[in-house]
Structures are given as structure tokens and as C-alpha cells.
Design a protein around this motif. Structure first.
Motif, PDB file in Angstrom:
ATOM      1  N   GLY A   1       0.809  -1.209   0.000  1.00  9.34           N
ATOM      2  CA  GLY A   1       0.000   0.000   0.000  1.00  9.34           C
ATOM      3  C   GLY A   1       0.847   1.265   0.000  1.00  9.34           C
ATOM      4  N   ILE A   2       1.890   1.293   0.817  1.00 12.69           N
ATOM      5  CA  ILE A   2       2.784   2.454   0.842  1.00 12.69           C
ATOM      6  C   ILE A   2       3.501   2.591  -0.491  1.00 12.69           C
ATOM      7  CG2 ILE A   2       4.881   3.386   1.914  1.00 12.69           C
ATOM      8  CD1 ILE A   2       3.871   2.175   4.562  1.00 12.69           C
ATOM      9  N   PHE A   3       3.919   1.473  -1.084  1.00 14.87           N
ATOM     10  CA  PHE A   3       4.557   1.519  -2.396  1.00 14.87           C
ATOM     11  C   PHE A   3       3.607   2.100  -3.445  1.00 14.87           C
ATOM     12  CE2 PHE A   3       5.146  -0.534  -6.539  1.00 14.87           C
ATOM     13  CZ  PHE A   3       6.402  -0.037  -6.859  1.00 14.87           C
TER      14      PHE A   3
ATOM     15  N   CYS B   1       2.285   6.502  -7.200  1.00 15.70           N
ATOM     16  CA  CYS B   1       1.314   7.333  -7.919  1.00 15.70           C
ATOM     17  C   CYS B   1       1.844   8.743  -8.178  1.00 15.70           C
ATOM     18  CB  CYS B   1      -0.011   7.397  -7.168  1.00 15.70           C
ATOM     19  SG  CYS B   1      -0.021   8.519  -5.762  1.00 15.70           S
ATOM     20  N   ILE B   2       2.858   9.182  -7.456  1.00 17.18           N
ATOM     21  CA  ILE B   2       3.379  10.549  -7.579  1.00 17.18           C
ATOM     22  C   ILE B   2       3.861  10.876  -8.993  1.00 17.18           C
ATOM     23  CG2 ILE B   2       5.172  12.130  -6.752  1.00 17.18           C
ATOM     24  CD1 ILE B   2       4.819  10.796  -3.995  1.00 17.18           C
ATOM     25  N   PRO B   3       4.635  10.005  -9.673  1.00 15.75           N
ATOM     26  CA  PRO B   3       5.069  10.356 -11.035  1.00 15.75           C
ATOM     27  C   PRO B   3       3.910  10.566 -12.016  1.00 15.75           C
ATOM     28  CG  PRO B   3       6.364   8.523 -10.220  1.00 15.75           C
ATOM     29  CD  PRO B   3       5.283   8.777  -9.216  1.00 15.75           C
ATOM     30  N   PHE B   4       2.815   9.878 -11.815  1.00 20.68           N
ATOM     31  CA  PHE B   4       1.674  10.055 -12.707  1.00 20.68           C
ATOM     32  C   PHE B   4       1.064  11.446 -12.551  1.00 20.68           C
ATOM     33  CE2 PHE B   4       1.975   5.445 -12.448  1.00 20.68           C
ATOM     34  CZ  PHE B   4       1.911   5.119 -13.786  1.00 20.68           C
TER      35      PHE B   4
ATOM     36  N   ILE C   1      -6.220   5.756  -9.150  1.00 19.90           N
ATOM     37  CA  ILE C   1      -6.436   4.339  -8.826  1.00 19.90           C
ATOM     38  C   ILE C   1      -5.325   3.818  -7.929  1.00 19.90           C
ATOM     39  CG2 ILE C   1      -6.465   2.019  -9.814  1.00 19.90           C
ATOM     40  CD1 ILE C   1      -8.014   3.214 -12.198  1.00 19.90           C
ATOM     41  N   LEU C   2      -4.075   4.156  -8.258  1.00 19.48           N
ATOM     42  CA  LEU C   2      -2.957   3.708  -7.435  1.00 19.48           C
ATOM     43  C   LEU C   2      -3.025   4.300  -6.028  1.00 19.48           C
ATOM     44  CD1 LEU C   2       0.006   3.935  -9.965  1.00 19.48           C
ATOM     45  CD2 LEU C   2      -1.041   1.874  -9.045  1.00 19.48           C
ATOM     46  N   PHE C   3      -3.349   5.592  -5.934  1.00 17.41           N
ATOM     47  CA  PHE C   3      -3.405   6.256  -4.631  1.00 17.41           C
ATOM     48  C   PHE C   3      -4.484   5.640  -3.745  1.00 17.41           C
ATOM     49  CE2 PHE C   3      -4.983   9.627  -1.828  1.00 17.41           C
ATOM     50  CZ  PHE C   3      -3.811   9.936  -1.152  1.00 17.41           C
TER      51      PHE C   3
ATOM     52  N   GLY D   1      -4.263   3.331  -0.401  1.00 14.05           N
ATOM     53  CA  GLY D   1      -4.924   3.754   0.829  1.00 14.05           C
ATOM     54  C   GLY D   1      -5.783   2.660   1.436  1.00 14.05           C
ATOM     55  N   ILE D   2      -6.434   1.899   0.591  1.00 10.66           N
ATOM     56  CA  ILE D   2      -7.245   0.783   1.086  1.00 10.66           C
ATOM     57  C   ILE D   2      -6.358  -0.286   1.705  1.00 10.66           C
ATOM     58  CG2 ILE D   2      -8.714  -1.138   0.321  1.00 10.66           C
ATOM     59  CD1 ILE D   2      -9.953   0.856  -1.688  1.00 10.66           C
ATOM     60  N   LEU D   3      -5.209  -0.545   1.102  1.00 13.88           N
ATOM     61  CA  LEU D   3      -4.321  -1.587   1.617  1.00 13.88           C
ATOM     62  C   LEU D   3      -3.656  -1.209   2.938  1.00 13.88           C
ATOM     63  CD1 LEU D   3      -2.571  -2.839  -1.637  1.00 13.88           C
ATOM     64  CD2 LEU D   3      -4.218  -4.071  -0.236  1.00 13.88           C
ATOM     65  N   VAL D   4      -3.285   0.050   3.111  1.00 14.25           N
ATOM     66  CA  VAL D   4      -2.605   0.426   4.357  1.00 14.25           C
ATOM     67  C   VAL D   4      -3.565   0.574   5.518  1.00 14.25           C
ATOM     68  CG1 VAL D   4      -0.649   1.526   3.231  1.00 14.25           C
ATOM     69  CG2 VAL D   4      -2.582   2.907   3.890  1.00 14.25           C
TER      70      VAL D   4
END
Length: 86
Positions: A11-13, A18-21, A51-53, A57-60
Motif C-alpha cells: 500500500g505504501i509503495f 502514484c506521484i510520477p503520474f 487508482i494507485l493512490f 490507501g485501502i491496503l494500508v
């Protein structure tokens, strides 16, 4: 416990990945392409970043996601540590 640790790391990964997108959207106006291509690539980049963000967030989990989300809130950037403890 190992499975939970694995999902938190993933989740943190995803949140960091998502930042580069999102940064790509800021760079897009300076590239020499047709306007239609820029719009399409910006939209795709925004959707993938969101979607990545949110999947990260759901995973962490709720608590950890709220903690990292508060780091990005401009209101919290200049708060002193003493105010948080009181």
C-alpha cells in the motif's frame, strides 16, 4: 501478521508510485504534441494515479492512510510539535 505487513508495504509503495503520474500532468503542457494527444495522456495519467493512490490507501488501512494524508495537508505543514501533543 506477515500478511498484514506485506499489504501495508504494498500500500505504501502504491501511494508513492502514484506521484510520477501526477507530476506527468504538470509536465504535459510543455511537451510538443497535438492537443488531443495531451488531453488523452493527461486523462489516462490522472486516472492511473488516482487508482494507485486509493488502492494503496485501502491496503494500508484507515489509520495509516489518514496519517499520511495529513502530511499532504497544507494546514499541517507549519504546526509546531507541541500543539499536536496538547
Amino acid at each position: 501478521m506477515k500478511k498484514k505487513n506485506w499489504t501495508i508495504r504494498l500500500g505504501i509503495f502504491l501511494i508513492i508510485f502514484c506521484i510520477p503520474f501526477f507530476l506527468f500532468i504538470a509536465i504535459m503542457p510543455f511537451l510538443e504534441m497535438e492537443a488531443k494527444t495531451k488531453i488523452t495522456l493527461s486523462t489516462i495519467s490522472l486516472i492511473i494515479g488516482e487508482i494507485l493512490f486509493w488502492s494503496g490507501g485501502i491496503l494500508v488501512g484507515k489509520e495509516l492512510f489518514g496519517k499520511y494524508k495529513s502530511y499532504f495537508n497544507p494546514k499541517n505543514w507549519f504546526k509546531k510539535e507541541d500543539q499536536d501533543k496538547e
